[in-house]
Write a protein that holds these residues in place. Structure first.
Motif, mmCIF file in Angstrom:
data_model
loop_
_atom_site.group_PDB
_atom_site.id
_atom_site.type_symbol
_atom_site.label_atom_id
_atom_site.label_comp_id
_atom_site.label_asym_id
_atom_site.label_seq_id
_atom_site.Cartn_x
_atom_site.Cartn_y
_atom_site.Cartn_z
ATOM 1 N N LYS A 9 44.210 64.344 54.014
ATOM 2 C CA LYS A 9 43.149 63.820 55.163
ATOM 3 C C LYS A 9 43.696 64.776 56.714
ATOM 4 N N TYR A 10 45.067 64.801 56.750
ATOM 5 C CA TYR A 10 45.577 65.443 57.956
ATOM 6 C C TYR A 10 45.215 67.176 57.721
ATOM 7 N N SER A 60 47.001 60.734 52.564
ATOM 8 C CA SER A 60 47.234 60.876 54.031
ATOM 9 C C SER A 60 47.391 62.407 54.393
ATOM 10 N N GLU A 96 48.961 57.122 48.245
ATOM 11 C CA GLU A 96 48.555 57.054 49.398
ATOM 12 C C GLU A 96 49.029 57.905 50.469
ATOM 13 N N GLU A 97 50.125 58.588 50.066
ATOM 14 C CA GLU A 97 50.816 59.531 50.916
ATOM 15 C C GLU A 97 49.980 60.836 50.576
ATOM 16 N N SER A 125 51.274 57.956 58.465
ATOM 17 C CA SER A 125 49.778 58.668 58.328
ATOM 18 C C SER A 125 49.973 60.070 57.808
ATOM 19 N N CYS A 126 50.768 60.671 58.436
ATOM 20 C CA CYS A 126 51.252 62.130 57.889
ATOM 21 C C CYS A 126 52.448 62.773 58.519
#
Length: 373
Positions: free
Chosen positions: A308-309, A305, A301-302, A72-73
């Protein structure tokens, strides 16, 4: 002429590991290949470009190929801090240390340069290749003072073989682009003057006098319409509510052989060859511009993520750019990561595993209403 090509060491490694690596990776790589429908939003006129862009949610399967999950991160502030031991870069003719984050302050005590339409709050970070820190790397960028235009460029490293600073062209090109973008609105800052990304790119190209060549991506915000001119393998991605809504495809003559513009003796492409896009944007959207050091090492996607973090941590855009650049460096240094570059190499017939060490330049822009700047 000086084009990026697969290095001799890459090709030697390819021949030495061809059978074992291809047999091990083939099912995963082919299963992860983007479909036409998954890339219909990019450039319907050039389906041949989609495979080299490799920017799709389907590629999550590829990130598992080296026993590495798309977490996710991984890119938190601790990871970014782990790279701060790199030697500091002395300020030079391009007026900034390349390993220092920069963010354009709002002008006029927080008042925007324009009162109509949407504007950009932008920040950037340049992370040179470890072997090029002393000279500041070969990438550069611009952030226009009018809060409406940004860009990145990646100098072609082959020029260093003949004693030319391979980053000089990118730095002058981006400096010229900033000047061109700002001069159009300098005398009428409150008017919604239409800016053309292609005109900025072409005028900057005509003003650039040093030897060299580079890829380039220029984006301009006109109201709620983002216009983009992208030439080569730099590019732009748009995130809306954490989801990827658009990503420019790469322009490649062949594997690791991107389109580029340059001086008269470079035999490069014309700036008119740039692919052009118009995309509607909304307040809250994030724009991510990067050189191939980002896109060769991170899947969409990375990127989503990581940002987002960063958003959850309420980071400023310049800090977001720094964290994303260091995440890309982490991926570039992982020899077991089935990277976007490894995927493209496989498609071209090379057996290559791992990330691709390179200069990494990231510009993050937050689309905002003028009153929020």
């Amino acid at each position: 002429m000086f084009y990026r090509t697969a290095t001799a060491s890459q090709q030697a490694a390819a021949s030495g590991r061809q059978s074992s690596v291809l047999h091990r990776l083939a099912p995963q790589l082919l299963a992860a290949r983007p479909s036409v429908s998954q890339h219909h939003h990019l450039n319907p006129a050039a389906p041949a470009q989609w495979s080299s862009a490799n920017r799709s949610a389907a590629l999550l399967g590829l990130t598992r190929a080296g026993s590495l999950l798309a977490m996710s991160c991984l890119a938190d502030e601790a990871m970014a801090a782990s790279y701060t031991e790199e030697p500091a870069v002395a300020a030079s003719s391009f007026a900034a240390a390349s390993a220092v984050a920069t963010q354009l302050p709002a002008e006029g005590n927080g008042k925007p340069a324009s009162t109509g339409g949407l504007l950009l709050t932008s920040g950037a970070f340049v992370l040179p290749h470890p072997d090029k820190v002393a000279k500041g790397g070969e990438d550069w960028y611009f952030i226009a003072a009018n809060h409406r235009a940004v860009g990145v460029a990646d100098g072609v490293g082959g020029w260093s073989e003949v004693g030319v600073d391979a980053g000089a062209y990118a730095r002058q090109l981006m400096g010229n682009a900033a000047n061109v973008a700002d001069e159009v609105t300098a005398t009428v800052p409150d008017a919604q003057v239409e800016l053309s990304a292609q005109e900025i790119l072409e005028r900057a190209y005509n003003l650039t006098t040093v030897r060299g060549s580079s890829t380039a991506c220029v984006a301009v915000l006109n109201g709620d319409n983002l216009v983009v001119s992208n030439l080569g393998d730099s590019g732009l991605l748009i995130l809306r509510a954490g989801k990827v809504t658009f990503h420019t495809p790469q322009q490649q003559h062949g594997f690791n052989f991107p389109y580029q513009i340059g001086s008269a003796d470079s035999m490069s492409d014309s700036p008119s060859s740039a692919q052009r896009f118009e995309v509607a944007v909304q307040p809250g959207d994030l724009l991510v511009l990067g050189t191939d050091g980002l896109w060769d090492n991170c899947f969409d996607e990375e990127v989503a993520s990581v940002l987002k973090y960063c958003g959850e941590q309420k980071m400023e855009v310049a800090k977001m750019a720094q964290v994303l650049a260091h995440y890309a460096r982490h991926r570039a240094s992982d020899s077991k990561f089935a990277s976007p570059f490894a995927y493209a190499a496989f498609q071209a017939g090379y057996a290559y595993m791992g990330g691709k060490m390179d200069d990494i330049t990231v510009v993050i822009c937050h689309v905002q209403q003028p009153a929020k700047l």
